[in-house]
Design an enzyme around this catalytic site. Structure first.
Site, PDB file in Angstrom:
ATOM      1  N   GLU A 143      -9.581 -10.321  -8.764  1.00  8.14           N
ATOM      2  CA  GLU A 143     -10.281  -9.443  -7.617  1.00  8.14           C
ATOM      3  C   GLU A 143      -9.438  -8.464  -6.935  1.00  8.14           C
ATOM      4  O   GLU A 143      -8.266  -8.190  -7.438  1.00  8.14           O
ATOM      5  CB  GLU A 143     -10.879 -10.515  -6.646  1.00  8.14           C
ATOM      6  CG  GLU A 143      -9.673 -11.295  -5.753  1.00  8.14           C
ATOM      7  CD  GLU A 143     -10.079 -12.397  -4.852  1.00  8.14           C
ATOM      8  OE1 GLU A 143     -11.414 -12.725  -5.092  1.00  8.14           O
ATOM      9  OE2 GLU A 143      -9.482 -12.830  -4.299  1.00  8.14           O
ATOM     10  N   ASP A 183      -7.471  -8.588   2.898  1.00  7.80           N
ATOM     11  CA  ASP A 183      -8.085  -7.424   2.144  1.00  7.80           C
ATOM     12  C   ASP A 183      -7.760  -6.030   2.801  1.00  7.80           C
ATOM     13  O   ASP A 183      -8.246  -5.322   2.856  1.00  7.80           O
ATOM     14  CB  ASP A 183      -9.466  -7.506   1.935  1.00  7.80           C
ATOM     15  CG  ASP A 183      -9.871  -9.014   1.758  1.00  7.80           C
ATOM     16  OD1 ASP A 183      -8.991  -9.773   1.094  1.00  7.80           O
ATOM     17  OD2 ASP A 183     -10.863  -9.682   2.273  1.00  7.80           O
TER      18      ASP A 183
END
Length: 349
Positions: free
Chosen positions: A229, A61
């Site tokens: 996401e 991420d």
């Protein structure tokens, strides 16, 4: 030119062969084919890049923030907070020699005691802010430097009606501030809410859904809990572009697509050519959940993570590709990723 195109087609064939070998159970019974996969993977690394490459930074991420000539890289990678690296060129990265100073945010100095995921760093006035996930909630901490320490006076998360993760704070030209985020509601679904001007919380009643996984490429496992996401939002010309990832991050088909809208709140139209980054384009599994940044040369890039290797997910490796807008006849520019520009982010030796 003909030779170059032949080489590209050959590499693409190797990518597909390798992925078929790894994920078709019929091949696992044969040592000969497993050995062939290893040879193909090694050959691909040399063919695509001109030299054998291995990842050396393992942050999932990831996000990159540039400030005063220095790039700062943050990501998911520690149970104690958020590690960070610095770089002068956005390519070769360094980390503090003192291991006690390698976290930009430390557990105990801001909200959360577990699950430190998906940070985003931005500047507002004279302060730097980190929006992040912990305890499957979203919080915002403040610092006087991009290196931190990011702290909160009161250890609090933002308001929520359930679990929410993956924040991205967007400052619109209108002066409004929006928090794009993921709510865990019958799947991972991307929402947007307007924020208060002081960033202390969202404005009640403004949250609504932007994106959920409905396309075939977004749920290749036909999972009961579909995943969309990792939102990043930017404005180009008169359109807003919402970049997102789909599929479970453990799935080899975790990939990146985008949607457009004439408003920061939607409705959003998914690009029919999605995904723009996937294992089929860059040759590595689990490609996704990143952020946009601009290099020293002004070029636009997307930093993201991949699986550690063809058969191992964690720890996820950090990479980047160049992005560009391509003009079209209908006036809506298409966002493209240059797969040939794929590179691992490297640690200085």
């Amino acid at each position: 030119m003909i030779q170059h195109k032949k080489k590209q087609r050959f590499v693409a064939t190797l990518v597909n062969l390798r992925n078929d070998y790894y994920f078709n159970p019929m091949w696992f019974t044969s040592y000969r084919y497993l050995r062939a996969v290893a040879i193909i993977s090694a050959f691909m690394a040399v063919t695509v890049t001109g030299k054998a490459q291995q990842p050396s930074i393992f942050l999932a991420d990831p996000t990159i923030f540039a400030d005063k000539g220095t790039f700062y890289l943050y990501g998911t990678g520690s149970s104690q907070g958020f590690p960070y690296y610095t770089s002068a060129d956005g390519k070769i990265w360094r980390q503090e020699k003192d291991s006690t100073r390698r976290l930009a945010l430390k557990r105990g100095e801001a909200y959360g005691n577990t699950g430190f995921w998906a940070p985003q760093v931005f500047k507002r006035g004279n302060n730097y802010y980190m929006a992040y996930t912990a305890n499957e909630q979203i919080a915002i901490a403040r610092a006087t430097s991009p290196a931190g320490p990011f702290k909160q006076d009161t250890l609090l998360s933002l308001s929520s009606s359930g679990k929410q993760i993956d924040p991205f704070v967007f400052f619109d030209e209108s002066g409004k501030i929006y928090l794009y985020h993921v709510k865990l509601q019958k799947g991972n679904r991307i929402f947007v809410a307007e924020m208060k001007p002081d960033l202390s919380d969202v404005i009640p009643g403004t949250a609504h859904e932007c994106i959920s996984s409905t396309e075939k490429w977004e749920n290749t496992a036909n999972a009961e809990w579909p995943v969309a996401e990792g939102p990043t939002v930017m404005k180009h010309k008169n359109l807003y572009y919402l970049i997102y990832s789909a599929n479970d991050f453990r799935n080899k088909d975790y990939a990146v697509g985008y949607a457009t809208s004439s408003s920061p709140t939607g409705p959003w139209k998914k690009y029919p050519g999605n995904p723009i980054i996937s294992r089929h384009t860059v040759g590595y599994n689990g490609t996704g959940h990143g952020d946009v940044f601009y290099g020293k040369d002004g070029s636009m890039y997307y930093v993201f993570h991949t699986h550690r290797s063809p058969d191992t997910v964690a720890p996820r490796a950090t990479a980047a590709v160049k992005l560009r807008f391509r003009s079209t006849a209908n006036g809506e520019d298409v966002l493209e990723a240059d797969s040939k520009s794929f590179r691992w982010l490297e640690v200085a030796r």
